[in-house]
Structure formats: C-alpha cells, structure tokens
Design an enzyme around this catalytic site. Structure first.
Site, PDB file in Angstrom:
ATOM      1  N   LYS A 187      -3.253  -3.610   0.381  1.00 18.28           N
ATOM      2  CA  LYS A 187      -3.554  -4.229   1.675  1.00 18.28           C
ATOM      3  C   LYS A 187      -3.950  -3.187   2.445  1.00 18.28           C
ATOM      4  O   LYS A 187      -3.117  -2.183   3.119  1.00 18.28           O
ATOM      5  CB  LYS A 187      -2.421  -5.088   2.286  1.00 18.28           C
ATOM      6  CG  LYS A 187      -2.196  -6.203   1.428  1.00 18.28           C
ATOM      7  CD  LYS A 187      -1.079  -7.232   1.820  1.00 18.28           C
ATOM      8  CE  LYS A 187      -0.937  -8.378   1.012  1.00 18.28           C
ATOM      9  NZ  LYS A 187      -1.951  -9.243   0.857  1.00 18.28           N
ATOM     10  N   THR A 188      -5.380  -2.838   2.634  1.00 17.59           N
ATOM     11  CA  THR A 188      -5.707  -1.740   3.327  1.00 17.59           C
ATOM     12  C   THR A 188      -7.149  -2.293   4.214  1.00 17.59           C
ATOM     13  O   THR A 188      -7.643  -3.210   3.816  1.00 17.59           O
ATOM     14  CB  THR A 188      -6.329  -0.705   2.484  1.00 17.59           C
ATOM     15  OG1 THR A 188      -7.323  -1.206   1.546  1.00 17.59           O
ATOM     16  CG2 THR A 188      -5.184  -0.120   1.611  1.00 17.59           C
ATOM     17  N   ALA A 189      -7.446  -1.446   5.019  1.00 17.12           N
ATOM     18  CA  ALA A 189      -8.799  -1.803   5.835  1.00 17.12           C
ATOM     19  C   ALA A 189     -10.009  -1.371   4.902  1.00 17.12           C
ATOM     20  O   ALA A 189     -11.035  -2.130   5.239  1.00 17.12           O
ATOM     21  CB  ALA A 189      -8.773  -0.811   7.129  1.00 17.12           C
TER      22      ALA A 189
ATOM     23  N   CYS B 174       0.860  -1.284   0.026  1.00 15.68           N
ATOM     24  CA  CYS B 174      -0.084   0.133  -0.146  1.00 15.68           C
ATOM     25  C   CYS B 174       0.938   1.250  -0.042  1.00 15.68           C
ATOM     26  O   CYS B 174       1.533   1.578   0.939  1.00 15.68           O
ATOM     27  CB  CYS B 174      -1.062   0.017   1.068  1.00 15.68           C
ATOM     28  SG  CYS B 174      -2.027   1.508   1.095  1.00 15.68           S
TER      29      CYS B 174
ATOM     30  N   CYS C  94      -6.862   3.871  -0.849  1.00 17.94           N
ATOM     31  CA  CYS C  94      -5.845   4.460   0.025  1.00 17.94           C
ATOM     32  C   CYS C  94      -5.816   5.861   0.075  1.00 17.94           C
ATOM     33  O   CYS C  94      -5.698   6.612  -0.909  1.00 17.94           O
ATOM     34  CB  CYS C  94      -4.584   4.168  -0.819  1.00 17.94           C
ATOM     35  SG  CYS C  94      -4.078   2.582  -1.127  1.00 17.94           S
TER      36      CYS C  94
HETATM   37  C1  LIG Z   1       0.329   3.436   9.628  1.00 18.35           C
HETATM   38  C2  LIG Z   1      -0.835   2.668   9.077  1.00 18.35           C
HETATM   39  C3  LIG Z   1      -1.758   3.579   8.284  1.00 18.35           C
HETATM   40  C4  LIG Z   1      -2.601   2.905   7.608  1.00 18.35           C
HETATM   41  N1  LIG Z   1      -3.708   3.709   6.989  1.00 18.35           N
HETATM   42  C5  LIG Z   1      -4.662   3.021   6.360  1.00 18.35           C
HETATM   43  C6  LIG Z   1      -5.720   3.875   5.656  1.00 18.35           C
HETATM   44  O1  LIG Z   1      -5.711   5.157   5.738  1.00 18.35           O
HETATM   45  N2  LIG Z   1      -6.797   3.118   4.968  1.00 18.35           N
HETATM   46  C7  LIG Z   1      -6.978   1.828   4.991  1.00 18.35           C
HETATM   47  O2  LIG Z   1      -7.946   1.373   4.504  1.00 18.35           O
HETATM   48  N3  LIG Z   1      -6.024   1.275   5.697  1.00 18.35           N
HETATM   49  C8  LIG Z   1      -4.889   1.630   6.186  1.00 18.35           C
HETATM   50  N4  LIG Z   1      -3.843   0.982   6.869  1.00 18.35           N
HETATM   51  C9  LIG Z   1      -3.984  -0.685   6.889  1.00 18.35           C
HETATM   52  C10 LIG Z   1      -4.815  -1.458   7.650  1.00 18.35           C
HETATM   53  O3  LIG Z   1      -4.598  -1.045   9.133  1.00 18.35           O
HETATM   54  C11 LIG Z   1      -4.463  -2.757   7.311  1.00 18.35           C
HETATM   55  O4  LIG Z   1      -4.697  -3.097   6.177  1.00 18.35           O
HETATM   56  C12 LIG Z   1      -5.588  -3.721   8.140  1.00 18.35           C
HETATM   57  O5  LIG Z   1      -5.333  -3.370   9.558  1.00 18.35           O
HETATM   58  C13 LIG Z   1      -5.602  -4.912   7.803  1.00 18.35           C
HETATM   59  O6  LIG Z   1      -6.257  -5.812   8.832  1.00 18.35           O
HETATM   60  P1  LIG Z   1      -5.944  -7.509   9.141  1.00 18.35           P
HETATM   61  O7  LIG Z   1      -6.789  -7.760  10.163  1.00 18.35           O
HETATM   62  O8  LIG Z   1      -5.677  -8.082   8.055  1.00 18.35           O
HETATM   63  O9  LIG Z   1      -4.387  -7.075   9.938  1.00 18.35           O
HETATM   64  P2  LIG Z   1      -4.375  -6.610  11.524  1.00 18.35           P
HETATM   65  O10 LIG Z   1      -5.418  -5.425  11.676  1.00 18.35           O
HETATM   66  O11 LIG Z   1      -2.721  -6.240  11.506  1.00 18.35           O
HETATM   67  O12 LIG Z   1      -4.701  -7.730  12.343  1.00 18.35           O
HETATM   68  C14 LIG Z   1      -4.023  -8.858  12.454  1.00 18.35           C
HETATM   69  C15 LIG Z   1      -4.353  -9.774  13.697  1.00 18.35           C
HETATM   70  O13 LIG Z   1      -3.774 -10.963  13.804  1.00 18.35           O
HETATM   71  C16 LIG Z   1      -3.149 -11.052  15.039  1.00 18.35           C
HETATM   72  N5  LIG Z   1      -2.295 -12.264  14.962  1.00 18.35           N
HETATM   73  C17 LIG Z   1      -1.015 -12.068  14.295  1.00 18.35           C
HETATM   74  N6  LIG Z   1      -0.414 -13.690  14.267  1.00 18.35           N
HETATM   75  C18 LIG Z   1      -1.237 -14.167  15.343  1.00 18.35           C
HETATM   76  C19 LIG Z   1      -0.972 -15.344  15.427  1.00 18.35           C
HETATM   77  N7  LIG Z   1      -0.327 -16.281  15.289  1.00 18.35           N
HETATM   78  N8  LIG Z   1      -2.181 -15.967  16.226  1.00 18.35           N
HETATM   79  C20 LIG Z   1      -3.302 -15.336  16.753  1.00 18.35           C
HETATM   80  N9  LIG Z   1      -3.411 -13.957  16.219  1.00 18.35           N
HETATM   81  C21 LIG Z   1      -2.333 -13.410  15.497  1.00 18.35           C
HETATM   82  C22 LIG Z   1      -2.389  -9.688  15.230  1.00 18.35           C
HETATM   83  O14 LIG Z   1      -2.118  -9.725  16.664  1.00 18.35           O
HETATM   84  C23 LIG Z   1      -3.600  -8.845  14.777  1.00 18.35           C
HETATM   85  O15 LIG Z   1      -4.329  -8.376  15.980  1.00 18.35           O
HETATM   86  C24 LIG Z   1      -2.838   1.645   7.562  1.00 18.35           C
HETATM   87  C25 LIG Z   1      -1.935   0.835   8.374  1.00 18.35           C
HETATM   88  C26 LIG Z   1      -0.805   1.395   9.129  1.00 18.35           C
HETATM   89  C27 LIG Z   1       0.081   0.499   9.603  1.00 18.35           C
END
Ligand SMILES: Cc1cc2nc3c(=O)[nH]c(=O)nc-3n(C[C@H](O)[C@H](O)[C@H](O)COP(=O)(O)OP(=O)(O)OC[C@H]3O[C@@H](n4cnc5c(N)ncnc54)[C@H](O)[C@@H]3O)c2cc1C
Length: 420
Positions: free
Chosen positions: A316-318, A178, A352
C-alpha cells in the site's frame, strides 16, 4: 446532550444531497481521482463531492524525511481547499455509514447524501492504541519513543536522534503492507548517529518472516543491515511499551520476550475504517472488497476503491495509487457512461523507495505475485544516488505541482488525456 439533540433533529429534517460521484477520503487517492476526473473533463467539478474531515492534506511520504531531519513538518501539509480542484464539493464531516443498496451515505452530523458512483479512498487508521502503553509513551515528551507514521511523532523522532547520546535502539514493525517505509527510518537514524560517532546497538523487530517480501530486495537490504551492524529479529510483534522496557511476542509460539531500550521507534498496526465493514462493503479483514484487476466492488457495480483502504493485494503506497487511479477512472466511465465491461488492467504495480542512507535510495518496484516490475533496472540492482535525487527532490515536486492538478501519471510521467 445538546449536540446529540441537534444531530437527530438535523437528520430528521435535512434533505439528501445528490452527487454524481462521491469520493470518501481526500487523501492521496481521493485527491488524485478527483483531480483526474476534472482534468479529463469527465465531470464538471460541481458533480463531484469529496468527504474529508481534515482541514489539511498531508503528503505522508514526507513524514519519513521529517523523522530523518531532512524536512520540516509544515512542508508536508497544505490546506484542503488549496489542493482540491476548484468547485469540487467538499463535506468536512466523516462518513459513518453507506447503504450500497440505496446508494446513500450518512455523515456523523446525520446528513444524508446520494450518489450514482461511489469511490472509497478512506486510507487506513493507525492503531497505536492496540499496543499497550504505546500512546502514553509517544505522548510523553520526555519518553524516548517516536514514530514517523504521524507528523508530531515524526518531529519527536528527529529530536530524539539529535539528542541521542548512545545505547540500545529498537525499531518495531507489525505485519505491514509496505515494508519499505519502516526500513527508511532505521537506515536514516543509523546514518545520522554514525556521523556523530555515537555508540549504538541497533535492533529491528519485525512481525513478518523476512526483511522484505520480495527476495531480491530482501537480500540487498539484509546485506546492508549486516554491513551496518544492525540486528534483525523476525516474527516478533510488539505488544507492550513501558518506561524504557518493551515486551515482544513470537507470532508463532506466542512466547514473550522483554528488552530494555534507550530509543524506540514504533510502526503502528494499521486497519481500515469500521464503516466499511459495517456497510457490508468489506472483505474478511474489513478492506473494501474490490476485484484485484478492475478495482470494481465484487458485489456493487457502482462502488470502487483504491489506495490503502482497498483489498488490492499489493503493497500500500502512493505509487500504487498513481497506477490505480487511471484504471479506476477508465473502468468507471466504461461501465457507467458507455455500458461496457470493466477492463482487468491493474496488475498490482507498487513501489517502495528505501533510504539506505541520507545519500542513497533503493527503489523497489514490483507487482502481484512478487514479480519485479522495475522502471530503471540498471539503477535498481543496489541502492543508488540517482534514485535518492528522484525521491528527495522530484517526487515531492510531482506530488504538489502535478498530482494535485491531475497531471501526474506516476511512472508514466506527465499525463496527456487520451480518452477512455
Ligand atoms: C511515514 C510514511 C511514509 C510513506 N512513504 C511512502 C513512499 O515513500 N512512497 C509511497 O509511494 N508511499 C509512501 N507512503 C504511503 C502513502 O502515503 C499511502 O499509501 C497513501 O497516502 C495512501 O493514500 P490513500 O488516499 O489511500 O490514504 P490516505 O492518504 O491516508 O487518505 C485517506 C483519507 O481518508 C480520510 N478518511 C478516513 N476516514 C474517513 C471517513 N470516515 N470519512 C471521510 N474521510 C475519511 C482521511 O482523513 C484521509 O485524509 C508512506 C506513508 C507513511 C505514513
């Protein structure tokens, strides 16, 4: 040693615990899926188990604002038990192994779990350690090195900006899925320092070969960078950080370049958790290998993935997670309860938002094959104040008030369940 004995004894004696749906990860994706499964009445909460070792759920999107001095870190986090749907089972020990042939999961304490359906939502790991010297400088409160990718380092960036008195600023980006996120902190830093008339020399080093992967947005951001006097260096990867000195490598020629710095922002390389590949669920890069349109695993019909840990070839985004969730749920219910094939409905939608200043945002929206997929085309031909207001004020509200209740359908707005 005492702990290890305890673990193996526990593993030997504990009975497997069964859940109809197991969700690995209680981040944005895991939370959104569990909230919608419960809200739509597909499962009673007690049939769902979420595995999440962290006590606090983070709205990572907000860490950009923490670094930009626009919000406090504690506004980006809430206790897991406050955001997880009531009565959904929570296991707070990390998953270390999955056996998809036997439908079992093992956690670090040796406890075994079984499932009917598995959803992997474990995000990515931020690999600062792969850049020599980076962690040492990030963890040194005196060193001018920070990163918005972790809230403590984002707080440090905010302090660095407030105290900066001029000099050379470097922003490094590895190959990233991203490209909008790193640009945010470049523009926000520029805005804050310009407002104070601080004399600055901005340099952005990107491992990718363009400013943004989608030509339209690359052009807009390139022009803005030019107007603001930011220097962009493409195909350069940060390999080492020292005290006020960095080493970059050209990704093609492997030639090395050194530079001094007075301010350094690091975007960490990102990688999926090792248990995915070790459990035979990964693609060649270790991401959960799912069909790009159905989100079903390519080999195991009862395994699904979404969000950052998935192989879905999109940014990869929320925002992408919000689009993926209803499709994953629909396909899970179709295949499991209705014995129907999954529908190939996900077309890679992602978005994004890029802060180009502390008053405007450029909202980039696209899908697979770099095709634009804009919701508000009139406001997306350049950066806009309206998109800023949405990003700064509405999206956090939608996340904390609607998403965690299973009511947020991303760009479809507030969701009313219409059946599978
Ligand atoms: C600084 C920053 C800015 C961002 N800005 C934006 C934005 O403006 N717009 C947007 O859409 N997106 C944005 N994003 C991206 C967005 O935050 C991610 O794409 C989103 O959080 C992905 O969700 P996820 O659940 O896949 O991963 P995550 O939210 O990272 O969650 C994964 C979870 O899995 C857990 N986990 C990992 N390994 C294990 C394990 N072995 N056992 C059990 N649990 C585990 C972790 O603890 C974590 O809580 C941003 C990200 C960052 C870092």
């Amino acid at each position: 040693m005492r702990n290890l004995n305890h673990v193996s004894l526990y593993a030997f004696t504990a009975r497997a615990i069964h859940s109809q749906v197991a969700i690995i990860g209680g981040g944005t994706a895991g939370l959104n899926v569990s909230a919608q499964l419960v809200r739509d009445g597909h499962y009673i909460p007690q049939q769902i188990r979420v595995f999440e070792p962290y006590k606090m759920h983070a709205y990572q999107t907000g860490w950009t604002l923490v670094g930009g001095g626009m919000c406090k870190a504690d506004q980006t986090m809430k206790p897991m038990e406050k955001v997880l749907p009531k009565n959904v089972c929570l296991s707070d020990c990390p998953v270390v192994k999955i056996d998809p042939e036997q439908n079992t999961i093992v956690t670090m304490d040796g406890q075994k779990y079984t499932y009917d359906q598995l959803i992997v939502a474990s995000g990515v790991q931020r690999d600062y350690a792969s850049i020599k010297g980076a962690l040492e400088q990030l963890n040194n409160p005196e060193a001018p090195v920070g990163s918005i990718y972790y809230y403590r380092y984002a707080q440090k960036i905010d302090k660095m900006i407030r105290e900066f008195e001029g000099g050379k600023l470097i922003f490094s980006e590895p190959p990233t899925k991203c490209e909008g996120i790193p640009s945010n902190i470049v523009f926000l830093t520029h805005e804050r320092l310009s407002a104070r008339n601080v004399k600055c020399d901005f340099h952005v080093y990107k491992a990718n070969d363009s400013i943004f992967g989608i030509p339209k947005y690359s052009e807009i951001l390139g022009e803005l960078a030019h107007e603001k006097g930011l220097h962009c260096h493409l195909k350069k990867r940060l390999i080492e950080v020292q005290d006020h000195k960095v080493i970059f490598e050209d990704v093609e020629t492997k030639q090395q370049y050194t530079s001094d710095y007075d301010f350094l922002h690091i975007v960490p390389p990102q990688k999926p958790a090792a248990f995915i590949a070790e459990s035979g669920l990964g693609d060649s890069d270790g991401y959960v290998n799912v069909h790009p349109n159905t989100l079903q695993h390519v080999r195991y019909a009862n395994v699904w993935a979404l969000g950052d840990c998935s192989s879905l070839p999109t940014s990869k985004t929320a925002a992408a997670v919000m689009a993926q969730t209803p499709i994953l749920i629909k396909n899970l219910i179709r295949t499991w309860k209705m014995k129907l094939p999954p529908l190939p409905e996900y077309e890679g939608y992602t978005s994004c938002p890029v802060y180009t200043s502390n008053k405007k945002v450029l909202l980039a929206e696209f899908k697979y094959n770099k095709q634009l997929d804009e919701t508000f085309p009139v406001f997306q031909s350049s950066d806009s104040k309206l998109m800023y207001l949405m990003k700064k004020h509405f999206f956090p509200f939608a996340y904390w008030q609607l998403m965690v209740r299973g009511l947020w359908g991303g760009r479809d707005g507030i969701r009313l369940f219409k059946g599978v």
